[in-house]
Design a protein around this motif. Structure first.
Motif, PDB file in Angstrom:
ATOM      1  N   ILE B  18       0.879  -1.176   0.000  1.00  0.00           N
ATOM      2  CA  ILE B  18       0.000   0.000   0.000  1.00  0.00           C
ATOM      3  C   ILE B  18       0.914   1.222   0.000  1.00  0.00           C
ATOM      4  O   ILE B  18       1.725   1.397   0.907  1.00  0.00           O
ATOM      5  N   LYS B  19       0.766   2.011  -1.043  1.00  0.00           N
ATOM      6  CA  LYS B  19       1.718   3.111  -1.247  1.00  0.00           C
ATOM      7  C   LYS B  19       1.045   4.468  -1.080  1.00  0.00           C
ATOM      8  O   LYS B  19      -0.156   4.598  -1.294  1.00  0.00           O
ATOM      9  N   LYS B  20       1.887   5.436  -0.743  1.00  0.00           N
ATOM     10  CA  LYS B  20       1.402   6.819  -0.771  1.00  0.00           C
ATOM     11  C   LYS B  20       2.461   7.683  -1.436  1.00  0.00           C
ATOM     12  O   LYS B  20       3.639   7.320  -1.465  1.00  0.00           O
ATOM     13  N   ASN B  21       2.011   8.800  -1.932  1.00  0.00           N
ATOM     14  CA  ASN B  21       2.952   9.785  -2.460  1.00  0.00           C
ATOM     15  C   ASN B  21       2.838  11.030  -1.595  1.00  0.00           C
ATOM     16  O   ASN B  21       1.748  11.591  -1.451  1.00  0.00           O
ATOM     17  N   ARG B  22       3.941  11.422  -0.984  1.00  0.00           N
ATOM     18  CA  ARG B  22       3.937  12.633  -0.138  1.00  0.00           C
ATOM     19  C   ARG B  22       4.512  13.794  -0.948  1.00  0.00           C
ATOM     20  O   ARG B  22       5.630  13.715  -1.468  1.00  0.00           O
ATOM     21  N   ILE B  23       3.707  14.859  -1.020  1.00  0.00           N
ATOM     22  CA  ILE B  23       4.159  16.060  -1.729  1.00  0.00           C
ATOM     23  C   ILE B  23       4.371  17.148  -0.682  1.00  0.00           C
ATOM     24  O   ILE B  23       3.440  17.449   0.097  1.00  0.00           O
ATOM     25  N   ILE B  24       5.571  17.695  -0.641  1.00  0.00           N
ATOM     26  CA  ILE B  24       5.862  18.754   0.337  1.00  0.00           C
ATOM     27  C   ILE B  24       6.359  19.996  -0.407  1.00  0.00           C
ATOM     28  O   ILE B  24       6.879  19.895  -1.519  1.00  0.00           O
ATOM     29  N   PRO B  25       6.181  21.160   0.207  1.00  0.00           N
ATOM     30  CA  PRO B  25       6.651  22.384  -0.462  1.00  0.00           C
ATOM     31  C   PRO B  25       8.168  22.326  -0.656  1.00  0.00           C
ATOM     32  O   PRO B  25       8.884  21.841   0.229  1.00  0.00           O
ATOM     33  N   ASP B  26       8.630  22.812  -1.783  1.00  0.00           N
ATOM     34  CA  ASP B  26      10.068  22.789  -2.054  1.00  0.00           C
ATOM     35  C   ASP B  26      10.819  23.596  -1.005  1.00  0.00           C
ATOM     36  O   ASP B  26      10.417  24.705  -0.637  1.00  0.00           O
ATOM     37  N   GLY B  27      11.872  23.012  -0.489  1.00  0.00           N
ATOM     38  CA  GLY B  27      12.752  23.743   0.421  1.00  0.00           C
ATOM     39  C   GLY B  27      12.237  23.865   1.845  1.00  0.00           C
ATOM     40  O   GLY B  27      12.836  24.567   2.663  1.00  0.00           O
ATOM     41  N   LYS B  28      11.126  23.219   2.161  1.00  0.00           N
ATOM     42  CA  LYS B  28      10.607  23.322   3.535  1.00  0.00           C
ATOM     43  C   LYS B  28      10.728  21.980   4.238  1.00  0.00           C
ATOM     44  O   LYS B  28      10.695  20.926   3.613  1.00  0.00           O
ATOM     45  N   LYS B  29      10.844  22.022   5.571  1.00  0.00           N
ATOM     46  CA  LYS B  29      10.880  20.792   6.342  1.00  0.00           C
ATOM     47  C   LYS B  29       9.460  20.411   6.730  1.00  0.00           C
ATOM     48  O   LYS B  29       8.599  21.264   6.907  1.00  0.00           O
ATOM     49  N   GLU B  30       9.243  19.106   6.894  1.00  0.00           N
ATOM     50  CA  GLU B  30       7.886  18.620   7.118  1.00  0.00           C
ATOM     51  C   GLU B  30       7.313  19.007   8.479  1.00  0.00           C
ATOM     52  O   GLU B  30       6.116  19.173   8.642  1.00  0.00           O
ATOM     53  N   ALA B  31       8.201  19.130   9.469  1.00  0.00           N
ATOM     54  CA  ALA B  31       7.729  19.371  10.836  1.00  0.00           C
ATOM     55  C   ALA B  31       6.860  20.621  10.877  1.00  0.00           C
ATOM     56  O   ALA B  31       7.179  21.637  10.253  1.00  0.00           O
ATOM     57  N   HIS B  32       5.770  20.545  11.596  1.00  0.00           N
ATOM     58  CA  HIS B  32       4.841  21.648  11.846  1.00  0.00           C
ATOM     59  C   HIS B  32       4.022  22.085  10.631  1.00  0.00           C
ATOM     60  O   HIS B  32       3.274  23.053  10.710  1.00  0.00           O
ATOM     61  N   LEU B  33       4.172  21.414   9.513  1.00  0.00           N
ATOM     62  CA  LEU B  33       3.330  21.760   8.366  1.00  0.00           C
ATOM     63  C   LEU B  33       1.972  21.086   8.502  1.00  0.00           C
ATOM     64  O   LEU B  33       1.861  19.982   9.024  1.00  0.00           O
ATOM     65  N   LYS B  34       0.938  21.767   8.023  1.00  0.00           N
ATOM     66  CA  LYS B  34      -0.391  21.152   7.995  1.00  0.00           C
ATOM     67  C   LYS B  34      -0.404  20.043   6.942  1.00  0.00           C
ATOM     68  O   LYS B  34       0.372  20.084   5.986  1.00  0.00           O
ATOM     69  N   ARG B  35      -1.327  19.074   7.123  1.00  0.00           N
ATOM     70  CA  ARG B  35      -1.323  17.905   6.217  1.00  0.00           C
ATOM     71  C   ARG B  35      -2.740  17.536   5.808  1.00  0.00           C
ATOM     72  O   ARG B  35      -3.626  17.417   6.661  1.00  0.00           O
ATOM     73  N   ILE B  36      -2.926  17.354   4.515  1.00  0.00           N
ATOM     74  CA  ILE B  36      -4.191  16.793   4.016  1.00  0.00           C
ATOM     75  C   ILE B  36      -3.882  15.440   3.379  1.00  0.00           C
ATOM     76  O   ILE B  36      -2.836  15.289   2.724  1.00  0.00           O
ATOM     77  N   SER B  37      -4.750  14.455   3.635  1.00  0.00           N
ATOM     78  CA  SER B  37      -4.552  13.121   3.050  1.00  0.00           C
ATOM     79  C   SER B  37      -5.721  12.796   2.134  1.00  0.00           C
ATOM     80  O   SER B  37      -6.879  12.937   2.530  1.00  0.00           O
ATOM     81  N   ILE B  38      -5.405  12.379   0.926  1.00  0.00           N
ATOM     82  CA  ILE B  38      -6.433  11.978  -0.041  1.00  0.00           C
ATOM     83  C   ILE B  38      -6.355  10.457  -0.148  1.00  0.00           C
ATOM     84  O   ILE B  38      -5.334   9.894  -0.559  1.00  0.00           O
ATOM     85  N   VAL B  39      -7.439   9.828   0.264  1.00  0.00           N
ATOM     86  CA  VAL B  39      -7.465   8.374   0.359  1.00  0.00           C
ATOM     87  C   VAL B  39      -8.533   7.846  -0.586  1.00  0.00           C
ATOM     88  O   VAL B  39      -9.636   8.384  -0.641  1.00  0.00           O
ATOM     89  N   THR B  40      -8.224   6.797  -1.312  1.00  0.00           N
ATOM     90  CA  THR B  40      -9.259   6.192  -2.145  1.00  0.00           C
ATOM     91  C   THR B  40      -8.903   4.728  -2.424  1.00  0.00           C
ATOM     92  O   THR B  40      -7.830   4.253  -2.061  1.00  0.00           O
ATOM     93  N   GLY B  41      -9.857   4.025  -3.022  1.00  0.00           N
ATOM     94  CA  GLY B  41      -9.592   2.636  -3.390  1.00  0.00           C
ATOM     95  C   GLY B  41      -9.732   1.646  -2.247  1.00  0.00           C
ATOM     96  O   GLY B  41      -9.169   0.560  -2.303  1.00  0.00           O
ATOM     97  N   ILE B  42     -10.482   1.989  -1.208  1.00  0.00           N
ATOM     98  CA  ILE B  42     -10.764   0.997  -0.159  1.00  0.00           C
ATOM     99  C   ILE B  42     -11.651  -0.101  -0.746  1.00  0.00           C
ATOM    100  O   ILE B  42     -11.490  -1.279  -0.439  1.00  0.00           O
ATOM    101  N   HIS B  43     -12.577   0.320  -1.594  1.00  0.00           N
ATOM    102  CA  HIS B  43     -13.370  -0.646  -2.358  1.00  0.00           C
ATOM    103  C   HIS B  43     -12.765  -0.730  -3.761  1.00  0.00           C
ATOM    104  O   HIS B  43     -12.673   0.277  -4.465  1.00  0.00           O
ATOM    105  N   GLY B  44     -12.387  -1.930  -4.142  1.00  0.00           N
ATOM    106  CA  GLY B  44     -11.630  -2.093  -5.385  1.00  0.00           C
ATOM    107  C   GLY B  44     -12.407  -1.788  -6.650  1.00  0.00           C
ATOM    108  O   GLY B  44     -11.823  -1.616  -7.720  1.00  0.00           O
ATOM    109  N   ASP B  45     -13.723  -1.701  -6.561  1.00  0.00           N
ATOM    110  CA  ASP B  45     -14.525  -1.428  -7.763  1.00  0.00           C
ATOM    111  C   ASP B  45     -14.887   0.057  -7.874  1.00  0.00           C
ATOM    112  O   ASP B  45     -15.663   0.439  -8.734  1.00  0.00           O
ATOM    113  N   GLU B  46     -14.335   0.894  -7.002  1.00  0.00           N
ATOM    114  CA  GLU B  46     -14.665   2.328  -7.029  1.00  0.00           C
ATOM    115  C   GLU B  46     -13.440   3.098  -7.504  1.00  0.00           C
ATOM    116  O   GLU B  46     -12.444   3.194  -6.794  1.00  0.00           O
TER     117      GLU B  46
END
Lengths: 309, 317
Positions: B18-46
Motif C-alpha cells: 500500500i503506497k502513498k505519495n507525499r508532496i511537500i513544499p520545495d525547500g521546507k521541512k515537514e515538521a509543523h506543516l499542515k497535512r491533508i490526506s487523499i485516500v481512495t480505493g478501499i473498495h476495489g470497484d470504485e
C-alpha cells in the motif's frame, strides 16, 4: 412433517428464490434451526438434512413431545450455493449481516426480514455457521456474552467445548445477535468443516442438537453428552501465525493434542519446495482450528490453540 | 516521494504494497506543516478517486510554489481489489471498510488496516473518496455520521460538493476507516460520487476544486480563492425517499440523473425482456431531486433504483 416455503422472491433470469422450512410437531414455537446463509456453507446444509431425516423418524415414532414445534431451515441462501459464490449472487452482500432485515429495503435486507419474521418468535435458535477463514474446527457451540444465552443452556448440547464470544460491532447485524434482541436464546453451532461434507462432523452435530432437544423436554431421546465440558472465553485462544506466505502443509489436524515445541505446519516456498518456515506449538494443548487451504498469507492466524487445563 | 505504508508478502512471488505519495513544499521541512490526506480505493470497484489523485497532483505540480503544507495521496488502499475488479479484499472476500481500526498483531487484513490508520492519523483533514458501487450513480456528496457532524459539516461545506448527507449512527459503521479516524480526532470526509468501475471526469474536476479549497482553508495552499458550490444539507432521515424495485426485471430509466421531479412523475419502468411486458412503473413518491439513480439495469425485487431528496431541502427554484 410440514414442508413449506417461508419466503420467496420471483426470479427473472433464474428460478424463483425460495427459503424452505420443515416443521415438526405442533404447538409452541420451541426451537428453530438454520443451516447455511453463505454459498460455501455446504456442511451446514448437510447437517440440516441429516437432522431433518432424524426428526422425520422421531415424528413417526411419536417421540416429539406434545406442545412443541421445531422448524428447520436448511438454507436461507440457495441462490449463492448454486453458483458457488459465498455472498449474494448479484451485489455480494452477506445475508448474515442484514438482520433483522427490512421489508422495504434491498434484496438481502428483504430476505433477512422475510426469514426473521418466521423465526423470531422461537424460544431457542440454533444456527449452523462458519468461520470467515477456510479451516477445520473442533466442533463446539458458541454464544454471545451479552444476551439471553447461558452456560447452563449451552451445556445441554453435550459438546465438549463451549465458547463465550464477546460482541463486536459487526456482530450486531447477524442472525444470532438479533435473535437475542427478540428474546430468543440463540447459539451458533460450529461443525468441523464448511466447504466439504464430513459425515462424522454432521453426526456429531445431529447428536448435539438431539441432546439439546432432549434436555429441554422437546423430544424423547436418550443421549449421552460429553462427560467433561470446558467453557472457553474467545480471548483464551492462542493464535499461531505465519511470518511467510506460501504453500501450507499441515502436520496436525483439528482436535490433536500436542506438546509445546511440536511442529504444526510448514510453509513451503512455492517455486523451490524449500521450507520457508515451520510453525511450532507454543504450548501443551489442543489444535482447535487449523487452516485447510493449500496456500496461506503472511501474518495469518492459521492455527488457534487451546492450552491444556 | 513514494513510500510504502504497509506491505505483506503474498504466497506466490508477489508482495502486496500500500503506497502513498507525499508532496511537500520545495525547500521546507515537514515538521509543523499542515497535512491533508487523499485516500481512495478501499473498495476495489470504485475508481472515481483515481482520476482525482492524478489531476490534483498534476495541478499542484503546475503551481508548486503555492503549496504551503503536506499533501499525502493514497490512491489504492485495496490494490488487489482494484487490479482484479473486486470490491472487497480478494481471497478473503472481506469488505476492507469493515476492518478498521485493524490490529497490528492481527491477521494480514487487520495488519494492513492498522498500518493505514497509523500512517493517516494526525492529518488535519482526510478526504476518503468512494464511488458508490457498480449499481448506482451518485451526485458528488459527503456523508457524515451524526456523531461527528459538529466538526465535519463546516469542513464539508468547503469541499465543493452538491450535497451533504448527515446520517444516523450505526454500530456496524464503527468498523469503517472514517469512523475509526474521526473517533480519534482525525477528521475524515467521506465523499461518494459517480459510479463504480467508471470515471466521471466532470465530478473528478469538481472534487479537485473542492480539495484545493479545503487546502486553502487549512493553510496548505496559497492559491487564489475559488467560489465553491453551496451544498444541499440533509440532517433528517425523512428528507430522503428510497426507490426499491417491486419486481425482478430490467430497469429502464425515463429521466436523467439529477432530475428535478414532481410527485408521481415517471422515473422508469421495470420490464420483462422475455415476455415484452411492463412489470412496474417507478414513480416519484415525493417531489425532489433524483440524486441517486441505478446504473446497472438488472434488478431483483428490493434492488435500489434511486433516491430522491425532497424538494424543500433541494432549495431549487
Amino acid at each position: 412433517m410440514n414442508k413449506r416455503v417461508l419466503f420467496e422472491i420471483k426470479g427473472m433470469y433464474r428460478d424463483d428464490f425460495r427459503v424452505t422450512g420443515y416443521e415438526f410437531g405442533e404447538g409452541e414455537k420451541t426451537v428453530c434451526i438454520v443451516g447455511n446463509s453463505r454459498g460455501n456453507e455446504i456442511q451446514q446444509i448437510y447437517c440440516c438434512s441429516q437432522l431433518i431425516k432424524k426428526m422425520k423418524q422421531l415424528e413417526e415414532e411419536n417421540r416429539i413431545i406434545e406442545g412443541n414445534k421445531i422448524l428447520i431451515i436448511p438454507s436461507i441462501n440457495p441462490y449463492s450455493v448454486n453458483i458457488q459464490k459465498r455472498f449474494w449472487s448479484t451485489d455480494n452482500t452477506d445475508i448474515n449481516r442484514m438482520f433483522p432485515g427490512y421489508n422495504l429495503g434491498e434484496t438481502t435486507q428483504r430476505i433477512a426480514d422475510g426469514v426473521f419474521n418466521e423465526i423470531k418468535d422461537y424460544k431457542y435458535g440454533i444456527q449452523f455457521t462458519s468461520f470467515y477463514m477456510p479451516g477445520d474446527f473442533v466442533p463446539h457451540v458458541r454464544y454471545m456474552k451479552e444476551g439471553f444465552s447461558t452456560q447452563e443452556e449451552a451445556k445441554k448440547f453435550g459438546l465438549k467445548y463451549i465458547v463465550e464470544r464477546n460482541v463486536r460491532p459487526y456482530d450486531t447485524a447477524t442472525l444470532n445477535y438479533n435473535w437475542q434482541v427478540w428474546d430468543t436464546i440463540a447459539f451458533s453451532l460450529y461443525t468441523n468443516t464448511t466447504e466439504r461434507i464430513s459425515n462424522t462432523g454432521a453426526g456429531q452435530a445431529v447428536l448435539s442438537v438431539m441432546n439439546f432437544l432432549a434436555n429441554n423436554g422437546v423430544i424423547k431421546y436418550s443421549a449421552i453428552g460429553a462427560k467433561k465440558i470446558r467453557i472457553i472465553d474467545d480471548a483464551e485462544f492462542i493464535s499461531v501465525k505465519t511470518e511467510k506466505s506460501g504453500f501450507f502443509d499441515a502436520l496436525v489436524k483439528a482436535g490433536d493434542k500436542v506438546e509445546a515445541g511440536t511442529p504444526l505446519a510448514h510453509i513451503i516456498n512455492p517455486y523451490e519446495g524449500t521450507i520457508l518456515e515451520t510453525l511450532y506449538s507454543p504450548l501443551n494443548g489442543t489444535i482447535f482450528f487449523i487452516h485447510n487451504a493449500p496456500i496461506t498469507y503472511a501474518n495469518t492466524a492459521v492455527i488457534k490453540m487451546l492450552e491444556e487445563e | 516521494m513514494v513510500e510504502v505504508v504497509a506491505s505483506v508478502g503474498l504466497p506466490i512471488d508477489e508482495k502486496l504494497m500500500i503506497k502513498k505519495n507525499r508532496i511537500i513544499p520545495d525547500g521546507k521541512k515537514e515538521a509543523h506543516l499542515k497535512r491533508i490526506s487523499i485516500v481512495t480505493g478501499i473498495h476495489g470497484d470504485e475508481l472515481e478517486g483515481q482520476y482525482v489523485c492524478y489531476e490534483l497532483q498534476r495541478r499542484i505540480a503546475m503551481e508548486k510554489d503555492k503549496l504551503t503544507g503536506i499533501v499525502d495521496i493514497y490512491p489504492a488502499m485495496n490494490p488487489l481489489g482494484i487490479d482484479s475488479i473486486t470490491r472487497g479484499i480478494p481471497a478473503f472476500d472481506l469488505d476492507m471498510n469493515r476492518l478498521f481500526p485493524g490490529d497490528i498483531e492481527g491477521n494480514m487484513t487487520e495488519y494492513l488496516a492498522a498500518g493505514i490508520v497509523k500512517d493517516v492519523a494526525g492529518s488535519d483533514c482526510v478526504v476518503d473518496i468512494h464511488a458508490s458501487n457498480i449499481y448506482l450513480t451518485e451526485i458528488p456528496q459527503i456523508r457524515i455520521n451524526e456523531l461527528h457532524k459538529d466538526f465535519l459539516v463546516p469542513l464539508a461545506k468547503c469541499a465543493n460538493v452538491d450535497f451533504i448527507w448527515v446520517h444516523g449512527a450505526s454500530t456496524v459503521l464503527e468498523s469503517t476507516f472514517a469512523h475509526s479516524l474521526n473517533s480519534i480526532g482525525t477528521p475524515v470526509l467521506v465523499v461518494e460520487m459517480g459510479v463504480g468501475m467508471r470515471i466521471t471526469k466532470a465530478y473528478g474536476n469538481q472534487m479537485v476544486e473542492g480539495i484545493f479549497n479545503l487546502m486553502r482553508e487549512l493553510g496548505i495552499w496559497s492559491g487564489d480563492p475559488v467560489v465553491v458550490r453551496e451544498p444541499m444539507i440533509s440532517q433528517d432521515g425523512d428528507d430522503v425517499s428510497y426507490l426499491n424495485a417491486t419486481a425482478s426485471g430490467l430497469f429502464v430509466p425515463e429521466v436523467s440523473h439529477g432530475a428535478r421531479l414532481k410527485e408521481g412523475e415517471l422515473i422508469g419502468k421495470i420490464v420483462d425482456p422475455l415476455c415484452g411486458t411492463v412489470l412496474d412503473e417507478v414513480r416519484a413518491p415525493q417531489a425532489g431531486m433524483l440524486f441517486t439513480i441505478r446504473d446497472f439495469p438488472i434488478v431483483d425485487e428490493g434492488s435500489l433504483m434511486g433516491r430522491i431528496l425532497k424538494e424543500e431541502v433541494c432549495k431549487y427554484e
